[in-house]
Design a protein around this motif. Structure first.
Motif, PDB file in Angstrom:
ATOM      1  N   GLY A  67      39.465  35.840  63.193  1.00 33.93           N
ATOM      2  CA  GLY A  67      39.345  36.946  64.119  1.00 33.93           C
ATOM      3  C   GLY A  67      40.629  37.398  64.776  1.00 33.93           C
TER       4      GLY A  67
ATOM      5  N   THR B 295      30.485  34.434  59.843  1.00 33.25           N
ATOM      6  CA  THR B 295      31.831  34.841  60.232  1.00 33.25           C
ATOM      7  C   THR B 295      32.843  34.462  59.155  1.00 33.25           C
TER       8      THR B 295
ATOM      9  N   HIS C 260      34.492  33.184  53.262  1.00 36.58           N
ATOM     10  CA  HIS C 260      33.690  32.385  54.177  1.00 36.58           C
ATOM     11  C   HIS C 260      33.755  30.915  53.784  1.00 36.58           C
TER      12      HIS C 260
END
Length: 322
Positions: A78, A2, A41
């Motif tokens: 997100g 993610t 990341h």
């Protein structure tokens, strides 16, 4: 994996400000960055390489939200991350910090190292006494020797380490390093890059490394994005991009880097295009020795290269023409 910070369609056009009336009538603008996608990341370094004026530093400032975006989205963990000053911006900068190219310009010459660090600590809710610990983290020891010095009393490498310590004071998740070693002596550049690598491992940072030096990007970064005239034209892991470069412009960069060139590159003539009136199609086509008719009219999408996952190039040499 993610992404901690993600940008999609990142675009920045600067209006040409010769005359206000002319700007509004003609709508002229510098197309500094167009449609850039990237993901950062934690625990990894992503390098963005390209010649001066390609838009690399503008991308970093857009990610830091120092410039408003013309278009595109920015996502942190997100969630949409657009902020406009105030507490939300301070909270964002607590997670995303920037290291500027010139450490002398980024530090106030009227204030000591102690002031720079304690102010950053206070802004982000930490104890000012941790300033000494920050200096130890960036290997300026003993810290008492540096705390009460002014920027002009430090070497270039020491000033940049202070700037890095100030960024780390916020306990960020992302570091945007804009040419952090280009203004330092060659003999100390490696030490600063190794320091950033240690901080990445110790603090689990996501780092965007902006540079025109593709050789240092190969040494330091896990992934690499190549920019030309405001667009990203090739990407993949650093070893693959440097060892099996696909885009003609990437090959040109490698051919000019001592120690990386494997074979002479095809001759390239001309200068980078005007970003006020960029060429249609592929922006590299006026200089590309392999340019085809389609390159002059149609913007190439990303094409996967070979069997290496994640390696791609925006070049019509690797895909069927529309």
């Amino acid at each position: 994996m993610t992404a901690v910070l993600e940008a999609a369609g990142l675009t920045k056009h600067f209006p040409v400000r010769r005359r206000v009336r002319e700007v509004f009538r003609k709508g002229r603008a510098v197309h500094a960055v167009d449609d850039v996608d990237l993901k950062l990341h934690r625990g990894r370094v992503t390098a963005m390489v390209g010649e001066s004026g390609s838009g690399k530093s503008t991308v970093a400032r857009l990610l830091a939200q120092l410039y408003p975006r013309t278009a595109g989205t920015l996502v942190l963990h997100g969630k949409p991350a657009t902020v406009r000053g105030g507490r939300r911006f301070r909270a964002y900068t607590g997670r995303v910090q920037m290291i500027f190219q010139d450490p002398f310009a980024s530090l106030n010459p009227a204030h000591t190292v102690r002031y720079h660090l304690t102010r950053a600590l206070r802004l982000h809710g930490r104890v000012p006494a941790e300033a000494a610990e920050l200096l130890e983290q960036v290997q300026l020891t003993p810290p008492e020797r540096f705390l009460d010095k002014f920027p002009h009393e430090l070497s270039g490498g020491q000033r940049q380490r202070v700037a890095i310590a100030r960024a780390v004071a916020a306990r960020p998740e992302v570091l945007l390093a804009d040419e952090p070693v280009s203004m330092l002596d060659v003999s100390i550049r490696l030490g600063v890059l190794n320091l950033l690598r240690k901080l990445r491992d110790r603090l689990n940072l996501a780092i965007l490394y902006i540079t025109h030096d593709i050789a240092s990007a190969r040494y330091f970064a896990d992934e690499m994005l190549v920019m030309y005239a405001g667009r990203v034209i090739e990407g993949g892991d650093s070893e693959t991009v440097t060892q099996r470069a696909s885009h003609p412009y990437t090959r040109l960069l490698i051919s000019s880097a001592p120690g990386l060139a494997h074979e002479p590159a095809s001759p390239v003539e001309g200068e980078p295009p005007s970003l006020i009136a960029p060429p249609s199609g592929c922006r590299f086509h006026p200089r590309c020795p392999h340019a085809m008719a389609v390159c002059r009219t149609d913007l190439p999408p990303r094409f996967d290269i070979g069997d290496t996952p994640g390696h791609w190039a925006a070049c019509w040499l690797y895909g069927a023409a529309p």
